[in-house]
Motif scaffolding. Sequence first.
Motif, PDB file in Angstrom:
ATOM      1  N   GLN A 180      -1.639  -2.340   2.831  1.00 27.36           N
ATOM      2  CA  GLN A 180      -2.016  -3.537   2.071  1.00 27.36           C
ATOM      3  C   GLN A 180      -2.489  -3.433   0.909  1.00 27.36           C
ATOM      4  O   GLN A 180      -2.214  -4.062  -0.144  1.00 27.36           O
ATOM      5  N   VAL A 181      -3.526  -2.272   0.769  1.00 30.34           N
ATOM      6  CA  VAL A 181      -4.151  -2.056  -0.505  1.00 30.34           C
ATOM      7  C   VAL A 181      -3.010  -1.720  -1.766  1.00 30.34           C
ATOM      8  O   VAL A 181      -3.261  -2.279  -2.626  1.00 30.34           O
ATOM      9  N   SER A 182      -1.747  -1.196  -1.335  1.00 26.12           N
ATOM     10  CA  SER A 182      -0.981  -0.804  -2.167  1.00 26.12           C
ATOM     11  C   SER A 182      -0.002  -1.933  -2.503  1.00 26.12           C
ATOM     12  O   SER A 182       0.904  -1.793  -3.298  1.00 26.12           O
ATOM     13  N   ALA A 207       3.745 -10.998   5.283  1.00 25.52           N
ATOM     14  CA  ALA A 207       4.547 -11.704   5.809  1.00 25.52           C
ATOM     15  C   ALA A 207       5.782 -12.079   4.898  1.00 25.52           C
ATOM     16  O   ALA A 207       7.002 -12.271   5.421  1.00 25.52           O
ATOM     17  N   THR A 208       5.673 -11.643   3.566  1.00 29.04           N
ATOM     18  CA  THR A 208       6.780 -12.063   2.701  1.00 29.04           C
ATOM     19  C   THR A 208       7.499 -10.728   2.436  1.00 29.04           C
ATOM     20  O   THR A 208       8.791 -10.704   2.399  1.00 29.04           O
ATOM     21  N   LYS A 209       6.909  -9.424   2.515  1.00 33.54           N
ATOM     22  CA  LYS A 209       7.815  -8.303   2.504  1.00 33.54           C
ATOM     23  C   LYS A 209       7.295  -7.237   3.408  1.00 33.54           C
ATOM     24  O   LYS A 209       6.600  -6.303   3.346  1.00 33.54           O
ATOM     25  N   PRO A 210       7.806  -7.661   4.656  1.00 33.43           N
ATOM     26  CA  PRO A 210       7.400  -6.699   5.769  1.00 33.43           C
ATOM     27  C   PRO A 210       7.938  -5.120   5.625  1.00 33.43           C
ATOM     28  O   PRO A 210       9.008  -5.087   5.519  1.00 33.43           O
ATOM     29  N   THR A 211       7.060  -4.201   5.384  1.00 35.00           N
ATOM     30  CA  THR A 211       7.560  -2.729   5.219  1.00 35.00           C
ATOM     31  C   THR A 211       7.718  -2.340   6.457  1.00 35.00           C
ATOM     32  O   THR A 211       7.085  -2.486   7.404  1.00 35.00           O
ATOM     33  N   VAL A 212       8.457  -1.162   6.410  1.00 33.38           N
ATOM     34  CA  VAL A 212       8.805  -0.260   7.625  1.00 33.38           C
ATOM     35  C   VAL A 212       7.313   0.494   8.013  1.00 33.38           C
ATOM     36  O   VAL A 212       6.968   0.449   9.359  1.00 33.38           O
ATOM     37  N   ALA A 213       6.501   0.723   6.966  1.00 34.57           N
ATOM     38  CA  ALA A 213       5.184   1.352   7.500  1.00 34.57           C
ATOM     39  C   ALA A 213       4.438   0.380   8.273  1.00 34.57           C
ATOM     40  O   ALA A 213       3.812   0.726   9.202  1.00 34.57           O
ATOM     41  N   VAL A 214       4.293  -1.039   7.584  1.00 33.12           N
ATOM     42  CA  VAL A 214       3.435  -2.135   8.276  1.00 33.12           C
ATOM     43  C   VAL A 214       3.823  -2.218   9.752  1.00 33.12           C
ATOM     44  O   VAL A 214       3.165  -2.222  10.662  1.00 33.12           O
ATOM     45  N   ILE A 247       2.091  -2.091  13.597  1.00 30.58           N
ATOM     46  CA  ILE A 247       2.108  -2.786  14.344  1.00 30.58           C
ATOM     47  C   ILE A 247       2.879  -2.591  15.651  1.00 30.58           C
ATOM     48  O   ILE A 247       2.329  -2.885  16.851  1.00 30.58           O
ATOM     49  N   ASP A 248       3.884  -1.563  15.692  1.00 31.16           N
ATOM     50  CA  ASP A 248       4.552  -1.152  16.806  1.00 31.16           C
ATOM     51  C   ASP A 248       3.654  -0.477  17.583  1.00 31.16           C
ATOM     52  O   ASP A 248       3.446  -0.562  18.927  1.00 31.16           O
TER      53      ASP A 248
END
Length: 104
Positions: A25-27, A32-39, A43-44
Amino acid sequence: MRRSRSQNNQLVSIRQLVSRLFSVQVSGTSAATKPTVAVQSEIDAAYQLVSATWNPDAQMFKQLAQTYLDDPTATASFDQVAPGRGRAAYYRDAMVVFADTRLT
Protein backbone atom coordinates in the motif's frame (compact mmCIF):
# COMPACT_ATOMS: atom_id res chain seq x y z
CA MET A 1 -7.40 -15.79 28.62
CA ARG A 2 -4.19 -17.64 27.86
CA ARG A 3 -3.38 -18.41 24.22
CA SER A 4 -1.96 -21.70 23.02
CA ARG A 5 1.36 -21.83 21.19
CA SER A 6 -0.57 -22.45 17.96
CA GLN A 7 -2.73 -19.36 18.52
CA ASN A 8 0.34 -17.25 19.26
CA ASN A 9 2.02 -18.51 16.07
CA GLN A 10 -1.10 -17.68 14.09
CA LEU A 11 -1.16 -14.13 15.51
CA VAL A 12 2.50 -13.66 14.59
CA SER A 13 1.73 -14.90 11.06
CA ILE A 14 -1.22 -12.51 10.75
CA ARG A 15 0.88 -9.56 11.93
CA GLN A 16 3.63 -10.40 9.45
CA LEU A 17 1.09 -10.80 6.66
CA VAL A 18 -0.57 -7.45 7.46
CA SER A 19 2.82 -5.77 7.59
CA ARG A 20 3.76 -7.14 4.14
CA LEU A 21 0.38 -6.16 2.71
CA PHE A 22 0.74 -2.60 3.92
CA SER A 23 4.22 -2.31 2.47
CA VAL A 24 2.52 -2.72 -0.90
CA GLN A 25 0.00 0.00 0.00
CA VAL A 26 2.79 2.41 0.85
CA SER A 27 4.12 2.00 -2.67
CA GLY A 28 0.95 3.70 -3.94
CA THR A 29 -1.24 0.82 -5.07
CA SER A 30 -4.99 0.68 -4.50
CA ALA A 31 -6.51 -2.57 -3.28
CA ALA A 32 -9.93 -1.84 -4.78
CA THR A 33 -9.15 -0.16 -8.10
CA LYS A 34 -5.79 -1.75 -8.92
CA PRO A 35 -5.53 -5.09 -7.17
CA THR A 36 -1.98 -6.33 -7.58
CA VAL A 37 -0.71 -9.88 -7.57
CA ALA A 38 1.32 -9.07 -4.44
CA VAL A 39 -1.73 -7.80 -2.55
CA GLN A 40 -3.90 -10.71 -3.60
CA SER A 41 -1.14 -13.15 -2.68
CA GLU A 42 -1.11 -11.74 0.86
CA ILE A 43 -4.91 -11.94 1.07
CA ASP A 44 -4.72 -15.54 -0.15
CA ALA A 45 -2.32 -16.24 2.73
CA ALA A 46 -4.81 -14.60 5.11
CA TYR A 47 -7.61 -16.71 3.66
CA GLN A 48 -5.53 -19.85 4.25
CA LEU A 49 -5.04 -18.84 7.90
CA VAL A 50 -8.77 -18.23 8.32
CA SER A 51 -9.57 -21.50 6.54
CA ALA A 52 -7.57 -23.44 9.11
CA THR A 53 -10.46 -22.95 11.54
CA TRP A 54 -13.36 -21.88 9.32
CA ASN A 55 -14.20 -22.20 5.62
CA PRO A 56 -15.94 -18.97 4.60
CA ASP A 57 -17.63 -18.53 1.24
CA ALA A 58 -17.31 -15.25 -0.67
CA GLN A 59 -20.11 -13.49 1.21
CA MET A 60 -18.85 -14.54 4.64
CA PHE A 61 -15.30 -13.47 3.75
CA LYS A 62 -16.63 -10.05 2.72
CA GLN A 63 -18.56 -9.79 5.99
CA LEU A 64 -15.39 -10.63 7.90
CA ALA A 65 -13.59 -7.95 5.91
CA GLN A 66 -16.23 -5.38 6.85
CA THR A 67 -15.88 -6.21 10.56
CA TYR A 68 -12.23 -5.18 10.37
CA LEU A 69 -13.40 -1.73 9.37
CA ASP A 70 -16.47 -1.50 11.63
CA ASP A 71 -14.85 -2.75 14.83
CA PRO A 72 -12.74 0.01 16.42
CA THR A 73 -10.60 -2.59 18.19
CA ALA A 74 -9.77 -4.31 14.89
CA THR A 75 -9.08 -0.98 13.21
CA ALA A 76 -6.75 -0.02 16.06
CA SER A 77 -4.96 -3.35 15.66
CA PHE A 78 -4.23 -2.60 12.00
CA ASP A 79 -2.85 0.80 12.96
CA GLN A 80 -0.71 -0.82 15.64
CA VAL A 81 0.85 -3.27 13.19
CA ALA A 82 1.33 -0.70 10.43
CA PRO A 83 0.68 2.90 11.50
CA GLY A 84 -1.12 5.00 8.93
CA ARG A 85 -4.53 6.13 7.85
CA GLY A 86 -6.96 3.90 6.04
CA ARG A 87 -5.27 0.59 6.83
CA ALA A 88 -8.45 -1.26 7.79
CA ALA A 89 -10.28 0.07 4.71
CA TYR A 90 -7.41 -0.99 2.46
CA TYR A 91 -7.41 -4.48 3.97
CA ARG A 92 -11.19 -4.73 3.62
CA ASP A 93 -11.01 -3.65 -0.03
CA ALA A 94 -8.32 -6.23 -0.76
CA MET A 95 -10.39 -8.97 0.90
CA VAL A 96 -13.48 -8.00 -1.11
CA VAL A 97 -11.53 -8.15 -4.38
CA PHE A 98 -10.21 -11.57 -3.35
CA ALA A 99 -13.70 -12.81 -2.50
CA ASP A 100 -15.13 -11.52 -5.78
CA THR A 101 -12.36 -12.98 -7.93
CA ARG A 102 -11.34 -16.15 -6.13
CA LEU A 103 -14.26 -17.34 -4.01
CA THR A 104 -17.21 -16.99 -6.38
